[in-house]
Design an enzyme around this catalytic site. Structure first.
Site, mmCIF file in Angstrom:
data_model
loop_
_atom_site.group_PDB
_atom_site.id
_atom_site.type_symbol
_atom_site.label_atom_id
_atom_site.label_comp_id
_atom_site.label_asym_id
_atom_site.label_seq_id
_atom_site.Cartn_x
_atom_site.Cartn_y
_atom_site.Cartn_z
ATOM 1 N N GLY A 1 0.838 -1.206 0.000
ATOM 2 C CA GLY A 1 0.000 0.000 0.000
ATOM 3 C C GLY A 1 0.868 1.249 0.000
ATOM 4 O O GLY A 1 0.569 2.260 0.608
ATOM 5 N N ASP B 1 -1.222 -7.304 -5.254
ATOM 6 C CA ASP B 1 -2.551 -7.286 -4.635
ATOM 7 C C ASP B 1 -2.388 -7.861 -3.233
ATOM 8 O O ASP B 1 -2.030 -9.025 -3.071
ATOM 9 C CB ASP B 1 -3.504 -8.160 -5.478
ATOM 10 C CG ASP B 1 -4.871 -8.319 -4.799
ATOM 11 O OD1 ASP B 1 -5.803 -8.777 -5.474
ATOM 12 O OD2 ASP B 1 -4.980 -7.972 -3.595
ATOM 13 N N GLN C 1 -1.897 7.439 1.268
ATOM 14 C CA GLN C 1 -1.526 8.693 1.946
ATOM 15 C C GLN C 1 -0.391 8.481 2.939
ATOM 16 O O GLN C 1 0.561 9.252 2.988
ATOM 17 C CB GLN C 1 -2.752 9.258 2.698
ATOM 18 C CG GLN C 1 -2.471 10.611 3.329
ATOM 19 C CD GLN C 1 -3.536 11.081 4.308
ATOM 20 O OE1 GLN C 1 -4.416 10.322 4.723
ATOM 21 N NE2 GLN C 1 -3.441 12.332 4.715
ATOM 22 N N TYR D 1 -15.185 -0.065 8.472
ATOM 23 C CA TYR D 1 -13.753 0.220 8.654
ATOM 24 C C TYR D 1 -13.359 0.051 10.123
ATOM 25 O O TYR D 1 -12.394 -0.639 10.445
ATOM 26 C CB TYR D 1 -13.486 1.645 8.203
ATOM 27 C CG TYR D 1 -12.088 2.150 8.394
ATOM 28 C CD1 TYR D 1 -11.819 3.146 9.324
ATOM 29 C CD2 TYR D 1 -11.034 1.655 7.627
ATOM 30 C CE1 TYR D 1 -10.532 3.643 9.500
ATOM 31 C CE2 TYR D 1 -9.748 2.147 7.791
ATOM 32 C CZ TYR D 1 -9.511 3.144 8.721
ATOM 33 O OH TYR D 1 -8.235 3.631 8.887
#
Ligand code: VAH
Length: 314
Positions: free
Chosen positions: A6, A50, A10, A140
């Protein structure tokens, strides 16, 4: 070697750059489901990966002789409400793959991010404690709470060295956030500079725990550097820096951009934000590894406006 899963996100992007700066570009392998910024792609090894594909992950770990994994891939709070099962599968599937590689001793240290989203509306609003009532009602938040419990389980049962912090909302300029409820705190700076107008999707007095990215990256690296015998929390550490609301950030920006205007149009993300605490008690992080934030709102605004005006290294 270190693998960031990832790396285009951000946090992942800045974590990759900071770890490359610290350990050398070639030792830090960036991976993501898609390619990232030039800075990320040009500064060291990159693999399309992935995070839910166990065999592909195992292959990258073996190929690059990875011993440390930062699992930064996840679907954030707002998007997860739109795709609950995809969010659950990504957020949990990727965590199990990494924890099991550690259990099988194929890697020996893991960082996994949790979030203040693990708290729910039954948690006390001010100074949410390290250990308290946690009844999240977002996909989440549920995935992060479950993930924390699995991290503690793998530590207790298999001795896996997995470390975690509950990030507040993060304010940064290098990489846009994707699909979070706290993303307003990044968008507001971009819009202030672009056209001096911002339509905020949260009410002006929605107070949330927030942190400037440099503090979040430093906290992550300090935790990972810490002597394990000093660590008493094996689920995830509360981490705190600021407690901000949209109106405060807007008026701080107006000190520099006088005619900046904000209108408030709360959407579905207001319900998510209302379920989270306004501030966090991070005594345990301060006690266990000497955590101390360095960026307040003033300093954050100066950094954001300066870098967004003249983006040096994007
Ligand atoms: C989100 N930025 O908004 C993330 C974070 C505390 C918020 O987990 O979903």
């Amino acid at each position: 070697n270190i693998l960031i899963i990832g790396a285009c996100g951000q946090i992942g992007n800045e974590l990759t750059l900071a770890l490359r700066h610290r350990y050398g570009n070639e030792r830090v392998i960036a991976s993501d489901i898609r390619e990232g910024s030039e800075n990320l792609m040009d500064s060291g090894p990159f693999e399309l990966l992935d995070a839910t594909n166990h065999d592909a992950l195992e292959e990258v770990v073996a190929h690059y002789e990875i011993d440390e994994v930062y699992l930064m891939a996840a679907m954030l709070s707002a998007t997860a409400e739109k795709f609950p099962m995809r969010a659950w599968n990504l957020n949990m599937g990727s965590l199990f793959h990494v924890l099991n590689l550690a259990k099988e001793k194929k890697i020996n240290k893991v960082f996994w991010p949790s979030s203040i989203a693990v708290f729910g509306s039954t948690t006390q609003k001010e100074g949410a404690p390290q250990s308290t009532m946690m009844e999240p009602n977002t996909v989440y938040g549920i995935s992060k709470l479950a993930g924390e419990r699995w991290c503690a389980y793998y530590y207790e049962k298999y001795g896996v060295d997995v470390r975690s912090v509950r990030y507040p909302g993060l304010i940064s300029w290098k990489t846009l956030p994707g699909g979070g409820t706290t993303d307003y705190a990044v968008e507001i700076y971009h819009r202030a500079l672009a056209d001096k107008k911002y339509t905020c999707f949260l009410k002006e007095d929605t107070r949330l725990p927030m942190m400037f990215m440099d503090d979040a990256i430093r906290a992550t690296m300090e935790l990972m550097d810490c002597n394990p015998k000093n660590l008493h929390i094996h689920s995830s550490y509360n981490l705190s820096a600021m407690s901000l609301c949209p109106r405060e950030i807007a008026s701080n920006i107006q000190k520099y951009i006088r005619d900046f205007e904000v209108v408030y149009r709360p959407d579905f993300r207001q319900t998510i934000a209302d379920s989270w605490p306004s501030s966090i008690d991070d005594f345990q992080a301060r006690n266990d590894w000497g955590w101390k934030p360095e960026f307040d709102m003033e300093r954050t605004t100066k950094e954001m406006l300066a870098h967004l005006k003249n983006p040096t290294n994007k």
